[in-house]
Design a protein around this motif. Sequence first.
Motif, PDB file in Angstrom:
ATOM      1  N   THR A  71       0.835  -1.199   0.000  1.00 30.34           N
ATOM      2  CA  THR A  71       0.000   0.000   0.000  1.00 30.34           C
ATOM      3  C   THR A  71       0.869   1.248   0.000  1.00 30.34           C
ATOM      4  O   THR A  71       1.739   1.401   0.856  1.00 30.34           O
ATOM      5  CB  THR A  71      -0.912   0.036   1.232  1.00 30.34           C
ATOM      6  N   GLN A  72       0.614   2.115  -0.966  1.00 24.10           N
ATOM      7  CA  GLN A  72       1.348   3.366  -1.042  1.00 24.10           C
ATOM      8  C   GLN A  72       0.367   4.527  -0.879  1.00 24.10           C
ATOM      9  O   GLN A  72      -0.704   4.540  -1.471  1.00 24.10           O
ATOM     10  CB  GLN A  72       2.059   3.511  -2.394  1.00 24.10           C
ATOM     11  N   THR A  73       0.783   5.487  -0.072  1.00 27.86           N
ATOM     12  CA  THR A  73      -0.034   6.684   0.107  1.00 27.86           C
ATOM     13  C   THR A  73       0.838   7.930   0.055  1.00 27.86           C
ATOM     14  O   THR A  73       2.010   7.881   0.465  1.00 27.86           O
ATOM     15  CB  THR A  73      -0.771   6.662   1.464  1.00 27.86           C
ATOM     16  N   PRO A  74       0.322   9.022  -0.466  1.00 25.28           N
ATOM     17  CA  PRO A  74      -0.956   9.118  -1.173  1.00 25.28           C
ATOM     18  C   PRO A  74      -0.819   8.612  -2.604  1.00 25.28           C
ATOM     19  O   PRO A  74       0.281   8.286  -3.038  1.00 25.28           O
ATOM     20  CB  PRO A  74      -1.229  10.623  -1.149  1.00 25.28           C
ATOM     21  N   ARG A  75      -1.889   8.508  -3.347  1.00 27.06           N
ATOM     22  CA  ARG A  75      -1.810   8.100  -4.750  1.00 27.06           C
ATOM     23  C   ARG A  75      -1.353   9.234  -5.643  1.00 27.06           C
ATOM     24  O   ARG A  75      -0.642   9.016  -6.627  1.00 27.06           O
ATOM     25  CB  ARG A  75      -3.171   7.604  -5.253  1.00 27.06           C
ATOM     26  N   THR A 107       6.829  13.760   1.504  1.00 27.95           N
ATOM     27  CA  THR A 107       7.067  12.454   2.119  1.00 27.95           C
ATOM     28  C   THR A 107       6.049  11.457   1.574  1.00 27.95           C
ATOM     29  O   THR A 107       4.850  11.723   1.584  1.00 27.95           O
ATOM     30  CB  THR A 107       6.949  12.517   3.649  1.00 27.95           C
ATOM     31  N   LEU A 108       6.563  10.345   1.078  1.00 33.22           N
ATOM     32  CA  LEU A 108       5.732   9.281   0.551  1.00 33.22           C
ATOM     33  C   LEU A 108       5.812   8.088   1.492  1.00 33.22           C
ATOM     34  O   LEU A 108       6.871   7.814   2.067  1.00 33.22           O
ATOM     35  CB  LEU A 108       6.206   8.859  -0.844  1.00 33.22           C
ATOM     36  N   PHE A 144      17.075  13.063  -1.977  1.00 32.93           N
ATOM     37  CA  PHE A 144      16.231  11.868  -1.863  1.00 32.93           C
ATOM     38  C   PHE A 144      16.730  11.044  -0.677  1.00 32.93           C
ATOM     39  O   PHE A 144      17.896  10.648  -0.636  1.00 32.93           O
ATOM     40  CB  PHE A 144      16.304  11.024  -3.138  1.00 32.93           C
ATOM     41  N   SER A 145      15.851  10.786   0.254  1.00 29.43           N
ATOM     42  CA  SER A 145      16.230   9.996   1.410  1.00 29.43           C
ATOM     43  C   SER A 145      15.072   9.077   1.789  1.00 29.43           C
ATOM     44  O   SER A 145      13.934   9.266   1.356  1.00 29.43           O
ATOM     45  CB  SER A 145      16.592  10.893   2.589  1.00 29.43           C
ATOM     46  N   GLY A 146      15.397   8.105   2.600  1.00 31.86           N
ATOM     47  CA  GLY A 146      14.355   7.182   3.017  1.00 31.86           C
ATOM     48  C   GLY A 146      14.641   6.645   4.393  1.00 31.86           C
ATOM     49  O   GLY A 146      15.700   6.904   4.982  1.00 31.86           O
ATOM     50  N   MET A 179       9.705   7.676   2.103  1.00 33.50           N
ATOM     51  CA  MET A 179      10.687   8.294   1.237  1.00 33.50           C
ATOM     52  C   MET A 179      10.451   9.793   1.274  1.00 33.50           C
ATOM     53  O   MET A 179       9.297  10.246   1.222  1.00 33.50           O
ATOM     54  CB  MET A 179      10.532   7.784  -0.188  1.00 33.50           C
ATOM     55  N   ASN A 180      11.510  10.558   1.385  1.00 32.78           N
ATOM     56  CA  ASN A 180      11.410  12.013   1.459  1.00 32.78           C
ATOM     57  C   ASN A 180      12.210  12.637   0.321  1.00 32.78           C
ATOM     58  O   ASN A 180      13.332  12.188   0.013  1.00 32.78           O
ATOM     59  CB  ASN A 180      11.944  12.501   2.810  1.00 32.78           C
TER      60      ASN A 180
END
Lengths: 113, 111
Positions: free
Chosen positions: A5-9, A20-21, A64-66, A76-77
């Motif tokens: 599940t990934q948010t947001p779409r 931020t993902l 890009f970081s996570g 992920m940011n």
Amino acid sequence: KAGVTQTPRYLIKTRGQQVTLSCSPISGHRSVSWYQQTPGQGLQFLFEYFSETQRNKGNFPGRFSGRQFSNSRSEMNVSTLELGDSALYLCASSQGQTDSPLHFGNGTRLTVT
Amino acid sequence: AQSVTQPDIHITVSEGASLELRCNYSYGATPYLFWYVQSPGQGLQLLLKYFSGDTLVQGIKGFEAEFKRSQSSFNLRKPSVHWSDAAEYFCALSGTYKYIFGTGTRLKVLA
């Protein structure tokens, strides 16, 4: 089992902002990896986490970081967004071995204006 | 260097015709190879995988792929294409804690 599940779409951000993902892996999967997909470049590897440790990183700038949490969820940011960061960001989970297939989420579509 | 090449960016076939999508790889040892399919607005779905043993592997949705070490190829095939097969197809190999993907082949199916 629930899938990845990934948010947001969808996200629309302005240049210079940060985003931020989030990704929730399949239950029991300890590996989460992130990919950037663009029409011209295909799928580019960002990074991979296993049990909260980053094991590999692609050729992306430090913006890009996570991170991965103890429940295997990952974020992920991207800081200081640029127009070129517009892409579909895909998260995939697996059991973390070399022969483990990746299971993908439906992605987050990021648009930077 | 590790790499995956999909020479065909677009392929168009008629419904009911056979299909072959090409994939070539470069890897120092026996690779772990995969084919994925992506429908519009979706993530990637695993079609099939090759690790070792039989060089012809069967996958979901009637797809199969043949591993040929001498040609460094792992081509995807389907005997009879359905309109619902229209999508983008990615070949990939598993490296050290990451996958390397080809740039994809977009399949169009004519009614």
